[in-house]
Scaffold this active site. Structure first.
Site, PDB file in Angstrom:
ATOM      1  CB  CYS A  71       6.601  56.556 -72.174  1.00 19.10           C
ATOM      2  SG  CYS A  71       6.366  54.758 -71.748  1.00 19.10           S
ATOM      3  CG  ASP A  98       1.712  35.482 -45.534  1.00 20.67           C
ATOM      4  OD1 ASP A  98       0.300  35.607 -45.459  1.00 20.67           O
ATOM      5  OD2 ASP A  98       2.197  36.538 -44.841  1.00 20.67           O
TER       6      ASP A  98
END
Ligand SMILES: [Zn+2]
Length: 418
Positions: free
Chosen positions: A225, A342
């Protein structure tokens, strides 16, 4: 500044009292609790405190505390500046910063990326500075794309003047709905989150570099694009910044590394929007030596340790770049709330750059980091505590890279250097 309405004055004053009590009882610098009390009593307090000031909001995944500090330091050339110097970057912290400096005509607020739309709506800031977007702890590209989309919606239809890093495709996309944008080529070191066009999902082509005679960092354009890198108004070129008039300015910062030169280039473009010329701003930028303890050198038992903070994969990359490859290095990783519980983000960091250096591993999640280094074939020494790591090191200079709470623990132990 005009007088605040009575209710807002009261809320602001009670908030400051709460902050003082919080400091007095050793519960931190008090900026968050004070702001929370103020907002509880007067939900419209942030809007009221922000009105009648010339205000810039600063947001990014990395470097926002440092850039906020650089902008605030430069703006002192023009007058008193209200700012959230301690990185309390959500609305309660903003209330506290503004009510602490009620009469400052200028304000610079570091804003958490997720809160930017809300804070922009509330404060109607005239200037918004946007630097980079990358995965933070457990975020992934899709989540930061959503964040950029929220920035687009928040900026559309507002009069704010945006200062944005056009080398970061996602930031460019996030900024491009704004009525007015000044583009800064500040470079992009971490590219793992910008291989795809944010507009259409097509592949982004990268090409051109300083070596090929092009100014600015790197050109990029979508293959499918029309979305492409805008022409920069300001350009970071090595140690220099080139302004929109083509004038070249040597930075000579005390803060180390290319990431900080990028922060400074963006700060210069931001203060220019306040009407402050680089000739007056740059000497102020050079006075900044450390920001909330980052880059501070602390001494212990004949060892001079420089503290570097790295909260996410892009931040580790920046810290490695600043770190001196000849020196031993201590890495400390925790996984408390502010760090993200985490630690799988460790696998996004390329540690091979540490090869050949003495590496010491500590922190509450040292075993996670140890496994990561082992897989990358980096020799290291595992230490139960930071003290043990320091004791194991030869005398002389050492670099320390720590994530958020690990960094704060080390800072607390060595006193709060600013
Ligand atoms: Zn595209």
């Amino acid at each position: 500044m005009s007088q605040l309405p009575l209710r807002a004055q009261l809320a602001s004053a009670l908030g400051r009292t709460a902050a003082t009590l919080s400091r007095a009882t050793g519960r931190g610098d008090g900026s968050v609790i004070g702001g929370r009390v103020g907002l509880m009593l007067e939900p419209d307090l942030l809007r009221k405190l922000a009105s009648d000031r010339k205000l810039a909001l600063v947001s990014a995944t990395n470097g926002k505390t440092t850039t906020t500090r650089l902008i605030a330091s430069a703006l002192m050339e023009l007058g008193e500046v209200a700012t959230n110097a301690f990185g309390a970057n959500m609305p309660a912290g903003h209330v506290s910063a503004l009510s602490g400096q009620k009469h400052a005509p200028f304000a610079v607020l570091e804003v958490d990326e997720k809160y930017l739309p809300e804070v922009l709506d509330t404060t109607n800031a005239g200037i918004v500075t946007l630097m980079n977007l990358s995965r933070d702890q457990m975020d992934r590209a899709a989540e930061i794309w959503l964040l950029a989309q929220k920035w687009r919606r928040a900026l559309a239809g507002k009069p704010a003047h945006v200062i944005a890093n056009c080398d970061d495709p996602l930031v460019t996309w996030g900024a491009s709905t704004a009525a007015r944008v000044t583009w800064v080529s500040g470079g992009q070191r971490w590219r793992e989150d910008s291989w795809c066009c944010p507009e259409c999902g097509g592949p982004l082509d990268r090409g051109g570099s300083r070596e090929m005679g092009q100014q600015g960092s790197v050109h990029w354009a979508c293959r499918e694009c029309t979305f492409h890198r805008p022409e920069p108004d300001w350009i970071l070129d090595g140690e220099d910044v080139i302004d929109p008039h083509g004038r070249r300015w040597r930075l000579d910062l005390q803060l180390p590394g290319e990431a900080n030169r990028s922060n400074a280039a963006i700060a210069l473009a931001t203060v220019d929007a306040f009407g402050l010329d680089p000739a007056r701003a740059i000497p102020r930028l050079r006075t900044v030596t450390s920001v909330a303890g980052r880059y501070t050198t602390v001494e212990r038992d004949g060892r001079a340790m420089r503290l570097l903070l790295a909260k996410n994969p892009a931040g580790w990359l920046e810290a490695f770049e600043v770190s001196d490859p000849r020196l031993p290095i201590i890495l400390s990783v925790n996984a408390q709330g502010p760090d993200g519980r985490d630690t799988s983000w460790l696998w996004d960091v390329d540690y091979r750059i540490l090869r050949g250096r003495p590496v010491f591993v500590t922190g509450e999640r040292r075993l996670d980091l140890a496994l990561r280094l082992d897989v990358a074939s980096i020799p290291f020494q595992l230490c139960d505590s930071f003290d043990q790591a320091v004791a194991a090191l030869p005398l002389g200079r050492i670099d320390v890279i720590a994530n958020y709470t690990a960094f704060q623990q080390i800072r607390t132990e060595f006193g709060r250097a600013v």
